[in-house]
Write a protein that holds these residues in place. Structure first.
Motif, PDB file in Angstrom:
ATOM      1  N   THR A  79       2.634  21.967   9.450  1.00 23.03           N
ATOM      2  CA  THR A  79       1.485  21.277   9.048  1.00 23.03           C
ATOM      3  C   THR A  79       1.263  19.850   9.248  1.00 23.03           C
ATOM      4  OG1 THR A  79       1.400  22.348   7.146  1.00 23.03           O
ATOM      5  CG2 THR A  79       0.203  20.504   6.880  1.00 23.03           C
ATOM      6  N   PRO A  80       2.262  18.845   9.616  1.00 22.37           N
ATOM      7  CA  PRO A  80       2.276  17.500  10.135  1.00 22.37           C
ATOM      8  C   PRO A  80       2.177  17.440  11.624  1.00 22.37           C
ATOM      9  CG  PRO A  80       4.521  17.981   9.116  1.00 22.37           C
ATOM     10  CD  PRO A  80       3.959  19.270   8.779  1.00 22.37           C
ATOM     11  N   LEU A  81       2.855  18.622  12.220  1.00 22.48           N
ATOM     12  CA  LEU A  81       2.600  18.571  13.860  1.00 22.48           C
ATOM     13  C   LEU A  81       0.989  18.872  14.157  1.00 22.48           C
ATOM     14  CD1 LEU A  81       5.859  20.449  14.966  1.00 22.48           C
ATOM     15  CD2 LEU A  81       5.231  18.238  15.566  1.00 22.48           C
ATOM     16  N   VAL A 109       3.348  10.646  15.866  1.00 22.46           N
ATOM     17  CA  VAL A 109       4.158  11.568  15.275  1.00 22.46           C
ATOM     18  C   VAL A 109       4.632  10.923  13.995  1.00 22.46           C
ATOM     19  CG1 VAL A 109       5.733  13.289  15.398  1.00 22.46           C
ATOM     20  CG2 VAL A 109       4.141  13.315  17.239  1.00 22.46           C
ATOM     21  N   THR A 110       5.606   9.938  14.474  1.00 23.81           N
ATOM     22  CA  THR A 110       6.404   8.963  13.464  1.00 23.81           C
ATOM     23  C   THR A 110       5.281   8.683  12.334  1.00 23.81           C
ATOM     24  OG1 THR A 110       7.729   8.373  15.239  1.00 23.81           O
ATOM     25  CG2 THR A 110       7.845   7.033  13.045  1.00 23.81           C
ATOM     26  N   GLY A 111       4.304   8.158  12.704  1.00 23.63           N
ATOM     27  CA  GLY A 111       3.359   7.771  11.550  1.00 23.63           C
ATOM     28  C   GLY A 111       2.932   8.625  10.705  1.00 23.63           C
ATOM     29  N   VAL A 112       2.364  10.054  11.475  1.00 21.80           N
ATOM     30  CA  VAL A 112       1.914  11.129  10.668  1.00 21.80           C
ATOM     31  C   VAL A 112       2.931  11.607   9.566  1.00 21.80           C
ATOM     32  CG1 VAL A 112       1.241  13.604  10.977  1.00 21.80           C
ATOM     33  CG2 VAL A 112       0.248  11.844  12.517  1.00 21.80           C
ATOM     34  N   PHE A 113       4.262  11.710  10.049  1.00 19.31           N
ATOM     35  CA  PHE A 113       5.074  12.357   9.491  1.00 19.31           C
ATOM     36  C   PHE A 113       5.749  11.595   8.021  1.00 19.31           C
ATOM     37  CE2 PHE A 113       7.583  15.990  11.281  1.00 19.31           C
ATOM     38  CZ  PHE A 113       6.675  16.305  12.162  1.00 19.31           C
ATOM     39  N   VAL A 114       5.821  10.119   8.324  1.00 20.80           N
ATOM     40  CA  VAL A 114       6.021   9.072   7.202  1.00 20.80           C
ATOM     41  C   VAL A 114       4.967   9.140   6.218  1.00 20.80           C
ATOM     42  CG1 VAL A 114       6.611   6.761   6.731  1.00 20.80           C
ATOM     43  CG2 VAL A 114       7.683   8.035   8.801  1.00 20.80           C
ATOM     44  N   TYR A 115       3.603   9.048   6.906  1.00 18.77           N
ATOM     45  CA  TYR A 115       2.406   8.914   6.012  1.00 18.77           C
ATOM     46  C   TYR A 115       2.465  10.246   4.937  1.00 18.77           C
ATOM     47  CZ  TYR A 115      -1.845   8.080   3.739  1.00 18.77           C
ATOM     48  OH  TYR A 115      -3.130   7.839   2.909  1.00 18.77           O
ATOM     49  N   THR A 116       2.766  11.384   5.738  1.00 18.57           N
ATOM     50  CA  THR A 116       2.549  12.487   4.917  1.00 18.57           C
ATOM     51  C   THR A 116       3.573  12.831   3.759  1.00 18.57           C
ATOM     52  OG1 THR A 116       1.829  13.766   6.867  1.00 18.57           O
ATOM     53  CG2 THR A 116       2.773  15.180   5.200  1.00 18.57           C
ATOM     54  N   PHE A 117       4.653  11.952   3.713  1.00 16.02           N
ATOM     55  CA  PHE A 117       5.550  11.935   2.853  1.00 16.02           C
ATOM     56  C   PHE A 117       5.104  11.308   1.453  1.00 16.02           C
ATOM     57  CE2 PHE A 117       9.709  10.074   1.158  1.00 16.02           C
ATOM     58  CZ  PHE A 117       9.773  10.707   0.188  1.00 16.02           C
ATOM     59  N   SER A 161      11.458  18.208   8.339  1.00 15.06           N
ATOM     60  CA  SER A 161      10.633  18.000   9.358  1.00 15.06           C
ATOM     61  C   SER A 161      11.396  16.772  10.115  1.00 15.06           C
ATOM     62  CB  SER A 161       9.275  17.365   8.770  1.00 15.06           C
ATOM     63  OG  SER A 161       8.713  18.437   7.825  1.00 15.06           O
ATOM     64  N   MET A 162      12.166  15.891   9.842  1.00 21.83           N
ATOM     65  CA  MET A 162      12.792  14.960  10.527  1.00 21.83           C
ATOM     66  C   MET A 162      13.510  15.390  11.720  1.00 21.83           C
ATOM     67  SD  MET A 162      12.001  11.747   9.343  1.00 21.83           S
ATOM     68  CE  MET A 162      13.234  10.719   9.734  1.00 21.83           C
ATOM     69  N   LEU A 163      14.017  16.552  11.729  1.00 21.33           N
ATOM     70  CA  LEU A 163      14.724  17.248  12.567  1.00 21.33           C
ATOM     71  C   LEU A 163      13.918  17.278  13.873  1.00 21.33           C
ATOM     72  CD1 LEU A 163      17.011  20.040  10.822  1.00 21.33           C
ATOM     73  CD2 LEU A 163      17.834  17.565  11.687  1.00 21.33           C
ATOM     74  N   VAL A 164      12.667  17.961  13.520  1.00 17.79           N
ATOM     75  CA  VAL A 164      11.604  18.158  14.661  1.00 17.79           C
ATOM     76  C   VAL A 164      11.230  16.864  15.108  1.00 17.79           C
ATOM     77  CG1 VAL A 164       9.213  19.027  15.104  1.00 17.79           C
ATOM     78  CG2 VAL A 164      10.889  20.441  13.562  1.00 17.79           C
ATOM     79  N   LEU A 165      11.097  15.676  14.183  1.00 17.34           N
ATOM     80  CA  LEU A 165      10.580  14.450  14.694  1.00 17.34           C
ATOM     81  C   LEU A 165      11.474  13.979  15.795  1.00 17.34           C
ATOM     82  CD1 LEU A 165       8.958  11.843  14.483  1.00 17.34           C
ATOM     83  CD2 LEU A 165      10.160  11.139  12.357  1.00 17.34           C
ATOM     84  N   PHE A 166      12.794  13.997  15.540  1.00 22.84           N
ATOM     85  CA  PHE A 166      13.950  13.442  16.448  1.00 22.84           C
ATOM     86  C   PHE A 166      14.042  14.139  17.674  1.00 22.84           C
ATOM     87  CE2 PHE A 166      16.957  12.340  12.419  1.00 22.84           C
ATOM     88  CZ  PHE A 166      16.430  11.403  12.362  1.00 22.84           C
ATOM     89  N   VAL A 167      13.589  15.539  17.681  1.00 25.62           N
ATOM     90  CA  VAL A 167      13.481  16.088  18.785  1.00 25.62           C
ATOM     91  C   VAL A 167      12.351  15.739  19.771  1.00 25.62           C
ATOM     92  CG1 VAL A 167      12.974  18.356  20.052  1.00 25.62           C
ATOM     93  CG2 VAL A 167      14.478  18.251  18.215  1.00 25.62           C
TER      94      VAL A 167
END
Length: 305
Positions: A79-81, A109-117, A161-167
């Motif tokens: 979803t965030p991706l 991608v960092t902004g999307v993941f963090v804001y989605t939280f 999801s952070m695992l994917v973000l790190f990758v």
């Protein structure tokens, strides 16, 4: 009931003495009002006593959320991706908001993941009480357990999801360094802020039945003002000072910037608002404590009416 109390009062009063009032009689025998709000300290102790229920409830909701979807828990990452891909197509390629931003893919991608939280915590908080009325009316427990559990649920999803973000960050050329450890305090502060905000929204949502329909529009506006798809320091470089201050105090932007600062080497301290860690801590304390107290003040009214 009143006749029984009055009869009991008369029976327990000495001859010639005035009969105790129903309130005095109830206090004498240790009776309390059903569903009365406990003191703040007692409420915190009750909540701590339900900590295992809170974590188990959050974990169960995470496991059950995508049980009917063919891809199951993979949607927590997809979803965030997919949102990031859409934003990259529109804002990065078509509108050119990537100008002035190094490593725009990791930035976005960092902004999307963090804001989605934060966004997911708010939406879950709105429905925390109104969506669990059967549980609220059937069982006696601190109602704050529900919005807090919802925030923990969203945190668990983010951690996966952070695992994917790190990758993704690694694939764009970033290398792990000491600054990556700043992810931990930044995420902790954001979690406290989100929990307080979820508590506020849970109280509002328990009475405002249309709030769940309105919030997506508010959250979308908040996202556009939080620099998810663009650099605030670059876009607002020539804006009035008052606008810069407001954008710098935006809590969603603050937590996004802290995460970008931790993970992306090209995102330097010059792009951070002044006193960013103090602002992040202040928002966590104000929203966390203030939201909790404000929610607690309406404890006896949840599930009624």
């Amino acid at each position: 009931m009143s006749l029984d109390i009055e009869s009991s009062s008369a029976a327990t009063a000495p001859p010639g003495a005035p009969a105790p009032s129903p309130a005095e009689l109830a206090a004498r025998h240790g009776l309390t009002v059903s569903g009365a709000r406990p003191g703040l300290g007692a409420y915190v102790r009750q909540l701590w006593g339900r900590r295992h229920f809170i974590t188990s409830y959050a974990t169960a909701r995470v496991s059950a959320q995508y049980t009917r979807a063919r891809l199951g828990q993979l949607w927590q990452v997809l979803t965030p991706l997919l949102n990031a891909a859409v934003y990259y197509l529109i804002f990065g390629l078509l509108l050119g908001t990537d100008r002035g931003v190094d490593n725009y893919i990791a930035f976005l991608v960092t902004g999307v993941f963090v804001y989605t939280f934060t966004q997911s915590s708010v939406m879950a908080g709105v429905r925390a009480i109104s969506g669990n009325l059967g549980l609220v009316r059937a069982l006696h427990f601190p109602r704050a357990s529900l919005p807090i559990a919802q925030t923990i649920m969203q945190l668990q999803q983010l951690l996966m999801s952070m695992l994917v973000l790190f990758v993704i960050v690694l694939m764009t050329g970033e290398l792990p360094g000491p600054s990556w450890l700043l992810v931990i305090p930044a995420l902790l502060l954001q979690s406290v802020f989100n929990a307080g905000l979820a508590l506020v929204m849970a109280r509002l949502g328990s009475k405002m039945t249309d709030l769940a329909q309105l919030m997506p529009f508010i959250l979308r506006t908040w996202m556009y003002a939080s620099g998810v798809m663009y650099s605030i320091s670059h876009v607002a470089a020539h804006a009035p000072q008052a606008v810069k201050i407001l954008l710098g105090l935006n809590p969603a932007a603050v937590y996004i910037d802290l995460m970008r600062f931790a993970l992306i080497d090209s995102f330097t301290s010059e792009q951070l608002p002044p006193h960013v860690w103090a602002v992040a801590l202040g928002w966590a304390v104000v929203m966390g404590v203030g939201g909790f107290v404000w929610f607690w003040k309406a404890e006896e009214r949840y599930g009624r009416g």
